[in-house]
Design a protein around this motif. Structure first.
Motif: not given
Length: 356
Positions: A41-45, A71-76, A113-122
């Motif tokens: 979630v979000t695209d940051i460096e 590898v397929h990547r999605v950035k919300i 990558i990151g807390t929101p993606a992990t928390k809601y996808a797991r």
């Protein structure tokens, strides 16, 4: 009888050839292409740095993108530059939709990558029995993990969690006169957790933290002025692990650095994120932590290790960097303990190896 004997002779003669079949199976396994889905979630460096470290660890284990790895990547993203509004419900729905798509794609592994993606996808990924590895999570328990070391069923990864008391100790060594620190954060899960840890650790060290919550679209300047001018005012600003500072082309980070320079206030960052004007960086390195996640992913893909048996990994000793130009501008004299373990790192920063 002669025919039967001949058949038996041929059968026994074929046995050595059959013994080589497992090797053939191994060869087929070597030529397999593993599929990884990446969700963030979000695209940051810093998130890119996390992925770079992750892929570097896979390459070290002979899992190479374009060869035997896809590898397929999605950035919300919320297009914050154009005034998008951070909606927790919107985040939840979009992550769940992507998680459902990932399950349909049937990858060999999912990296969040990151807390929101992990928390809601797991939960969705776990129900599909697809291994999930996470990185760039400040506090694993905020992402649904059992503890700092146990990620729970079907999940493992690496965390940015570091002992905040150690980070505060480093700050104190460099700035022994500072008693009040200002911190600005948003509702970012990592940011909230980081500020709470800083408040607690600073309090135990005899310092106070004045924190302010802002929206991700807010300018940081009015809040900085409020913190600086209230009462006796803050003597330093500290940057938490919050995506706010990476948005709008690092606008908040740049403004904070400029404000500190204009008022001769030191700016330190308790996360390894780029903050123009910061004199001290202390915390976990995104690339190193991403690399740790890659080590766990390699075990899952190559050895078929279950994620459940692999502990959450973290960087044991925080990275400490000092900008020598800002230190000179603020007339900071480095303690002897820092000078004894100083080396020149990237961007001309001094790296202090406190583990020595």
């Amino acid at each position: 009888m002669q025919k039967i004997a001949a058949i038996c002779t041929l059968a026994f003669a074929a046995l050595p050839a059959l013994a080589f079949e497992p090797l053939a199976a191994d060869t087929m396994e070597d030529t397999r292409t593993f599929k990884i889905e990446v969700l963030q979630v979000t695209d940051i460096e810093p998130f890119q740095e996390s992925l770079d470290g992750f892929l570097a660890a896979l390459r070290s284990n002979e899992l190479i993108e374009g060869k035997n790895l896809s590898v397929h990547r999605v950035k919300i993203d919320f297009d914050m530059e154009k005034g998008g509004f951070w909606s927790r419900l919107g985040v939840l729905l979009r992550i769940r939709n992507e998680a459902a798509r990932i399950v349909e794609a049937k990858p060999d592994l999912v990296l969040t990558i990151g807390t929101p993606a992990t928390k809601y996808a797991r939960g969705i990924v776990e129900d599909a029995h697809i291994p999930l590895v996470f990185t760039a999570v400040a506090n694993p328990q905020d992402a649904g993990c059992v503890s700092l070391s146990d990620a729970g069923p079907g999940v493992t990864g690496s965390t940015l969690y570091s002992n905040m008391a150690e980070s505060v100790k480093v700050v104190q060594q460099l700035f022994p006169e500072v008693r009040r620190i200002g911190m600005v954060h948003t509702d970012d899960e990592n940011g909230v957790a980081h500020v709470a840890a800083a408040v607690s650790s600073a309090g135990q060290a005899g310092m106070a933290v004045s924190s302010r919550l802002v929206s991700k679209n807010d300018s940081i300047v009015p809040t900085l002025k409020s913190l600086y001018n209230q009462g006796q005012g803050v003597q330093m600003f500290a940057v938490p692990l919050d995506t706010y500072y990476g948005l709008h082309r690092y606008e908040a980070a740049t403004d904070l650095g400029d404000f500190g320079a204009a008022h001769q206030l030191p700016v330190v960052t308790l996360a390894m994120v780029r903050v123009p004007g910061a004199v001290l960086y202390v915390g976990s390195d995104f690339t190193q932590v991403g690399n740790l996640a890659g080590i766990q992913a390699s075990k899952i893909l190559k050895r078929r290790t279950k994620p459940d048996v692999l502990p959450i990994l973290r960087q044991e000793t925080p990275t400490v960097l000092i900008d020598p130009e800002r230190a000179a501008a603020l007339h900071i004299a480095l303690p002897s303990a820092f000078l004894a373990h100083k080396s020149v790192g990237k961007n001309g920063f001094w790296q202090i190896d406190l583990a020595k």
